[in-house]
Scaffold this motif. Structure first.
Motif, PDB file in Angstrom:
ATOM      1  N   TYR A 131      38.093 -18.670  12.840  1.00 38.89           N
ATOM      2  CA  TYR A 131      36.979 -18.431  12.802  1.00 38.89           C
ATOM      3  C   TYR A 131      36.092 -18.073  11.838  1.00 38.89           C
ATOM      4  O   TYR A 131      36.667 -17.470  11.014  1.00 38.89           O
ATOM      5  CB  TYR A 131      36.712 -17.430  14.179  1.00 38.89           C
ATOM      6  N   PRO A 132      34.837 -18.567  11.851  1.00 37.16           N
ATOM      7  CA  PRO A 132      33.937 -18.202  10.829  1.00 37.16           C
ATOM      8  C   PRO A 132      33.762 -16.621  10.806  1.00 37.16           C
ATOM      9  O   PRO A 132      33.846 -15.970  11.913  1.00 37.16           O
ATOM     10  CB  PRO A 132      32.708 -19.069  11.030  1.00 37.16           C
ATOM     11  N   ASP A 133      33.109 -16.169  10.214  1.00 33.59           N
ATOM     12  CA  ASP A 133      32.550 -14.724   9.871  1.00 33.59           C
ATOM     13  C   ASP A 133      31.786 -14.551  11.125  1.00 33.59           C
ATOM     14  O   ASP A 133      30.873 -15.425  11.549  1.00 33.59           O
ATOM     15  CB  ASP A 133      31.876 -14.294   8.604  1.00 33.59           C
ATOM     16  N   ASP A 134      31.493 -13.369  11.964  1.00 42.14           N
ATOM     17  CA  ASP A 134      30.398 -12.815  12.559  1.00 42.14           C
ATOM     18  C   ASP A 134      30.619 -13.773  13.942  1.00 42.14           C
ATOM     19  O   ASP A 134      29.499 -14.439  14.617  1.00 42.14           O
ATOM     20  CB  ASP A 134      29.218 -12.971  12.309  1.00 42.14           C
ATOM     21  N   SER A 135      31.577 -14.115  14.650  1.00 41.59           N
ATOM     22  CA  SER A 135      31.955 -15.192  15.540  1.00 41.59           C
ATOM     23  C   SER A 135      32.000 -14.351  16.989  1.00 41.59           C
ATOM     24  O   SER A 135      31.522 -15.301  18.019  1.00 41.59           O
ATOM     25  CB  SER A 135      33.198 -15.869  15.610  1.00 41.59           C
ATOM     26  N   PHE A 136      32.082 -13.258  17.031  1.00 41.60           N
ATOM     27  CA  PHE A 136      32.153 -12.733  18.331  1.00 41.60           C
ATOM     28  C   PHE A 136      31.774 -11.324  18.412  1.00 41.60           C
ATOM     29  O   PHE A 136      31.461 -10.614  17.509  1.00 41.60           O
ATOM     30  CB  PHE A 136      33.958 -12.156  18.556  1.00 41.60           C
ATOM     31  N   ASP A 137      31.328 -11.001  19.610  1.00 44.29           N
ATOM     32  CA  ASP A 137      30.577  -9.704  19.903  1.00 44.29           C
ATOM     33  C   ASP A 137      31.538  -8.575  20.084  1.00 44.29           C
ATOM     34  O   ASP A 137      31.309  -7.352  19.774  1.00 44.29           O
ATOM     35  CB  ASP A 137      29.720  -9.902  21.216  1.00 44.29           C
ATOM     36  N   VAL A 138      32.742  -8.998  20.696  1.00 47.23           N
ATOM     37  CA  VAL A 138      33.891  -7.992  21.228  1.00 47.23           C
ATOM     38  C   VAL A 138      35.136  -8.446  20.679  1.00 47.23           C
ATOM     39  O   VAL A 138      35.403  -9.462  20.846  1.00 47.23           O
ATOM     40  CB  VAL A 138      33.807  -7.586  22.612  1.00 47.23           C
ATOM     41  N   VAL A 139      35.923  -7.617  20.043  1.00 53.60           N
ATOM     42  CA  VAL A 139      37.088  -7.999  19.485  1.00 53.60           C
ATOM     43  C   VAL A 139      37.841  -6.748  19.935  1.00 53.60           C
ATOM     44  O   VAL A 139      37.795  -5.564  19.435  1.00 53.60           O
ATOM     45  CB  VAL A 139      37.268  -8.135  17.919  1.00 53.60           C
TER      46      VAL A 139
END
Length: 254
Positions: A131-139
């Motif tokens: 995934y690209p940088d900054d793809s998810f709000d929660v990991v």
């Protein structure tokens, strides 16, 4: 010698269990049937830790959030969260194809009973997330760190794909847990006792996790020991919880 190694040497004496030094286990699950057995077991044996994790991560899973689980195993936790947060998108990754087979079986069953969530799973190498940088709000990750072979390469990846202002939350066993708590859990572990102890020996102590985070430049993340568990968070949070989840066993044992 690191401070954690020094502490481990000093703490060998007077311990009930052989937990002073970490014993990595790798991934002990090779077949889909082994993963199905694990899935059946955690539905009851891990119900309290799952409840705890859901209470910790739930407030971060608001409307239109993209949520990523690293090491989703049979997908049970993400499916439960997706059912509670139907306006969020959940993605589960695992590097074990056998676990993904079981996760897809569970997803099919969840769809059959119209659970209403949005969950999909896929294979990935945790140290190189697709995934690209900054793809998810929660990991997040639940009881999987003890199976990671390259945590120093994985942790920065979790930070990379998490959006600014988002949350990374990791939950696993704490090898430096109070031995009285370990004994308490073993009373109820039954046939899972050996697997529990193997996972506990492969887990990190609080001090080891702090050292690991320091090594990869994530020293602003918090590390908290709660009962027999280790909670790692990209931001400070209250990790306390109360045991009990009304409704789980309703209409099962009547």
């Amino acid at each position: 010698m690191s401070s954690s190694e020094t502490t481990a040497r000093r703490s060998r004496r007077g311990r009930i269990f052989d937990l002073a030094e970490r014993a990595p286990q790798g991934d002990p699950f090779e077949t889909a049937e082994e993963c199905r057995a694990y899935d059946r077991s955690v539905r009851t044996s891990m119900i309290i830790p799952m409840q705890h994790m859901m209470k910790l991560i739930g407030p971060d899973c608001g409307p239109d959030k993209d949520v990523l689980e690293i090491g989703c195993a049979s997908g049970l936790l993400s499916l439960r969260l997706a059912a509670q947060h139907r306006d969020s998108t959940f993605t589960g990754l695992d590097s074990n194809d056998a676990f993904l087979e079981v996760a897809r079986e569970n997803t099919i069953f969840a769809n059959l009973v119209s659970y209403g969530g949005d969950f999909a799973c896929d294979w990935a190498r945790y140290s190189r997330l697709p995934y690209p940088d900054d793809s998810f709000d929660v990991v997040f990750s639940f009881c999987a760190i003890n199976r990671w072979d390259k945590p120093a390469r994985i942790l920065p990846e979790l930070a990379r794909v998490c959006r600014p202002g988002g949350a990374v939350l990791l939950y696993d066993l704490a090898r430096d847990a109070d031995e009285g708590m370990v004994s308490f859990v073993l009373q109820y572990a039954g046939g899972d006792a050996n697997a529990f102890m193997t996972s506990l020996r492969a887990s990190y102590s609080t001090e080891e996790m702090r050292e690991l985070l320091d090594q990869v430049g994530l020293n602003d993340w918090s590390v908290t020991k709660e009962g027999i568990n280790l909670v790692v968070s990209s931001r400070a949070r209250d990790t306390g919880y109360t045991v009990g989840e009304p409704g789980i066993y309703e209409r099962i044992f009547d």
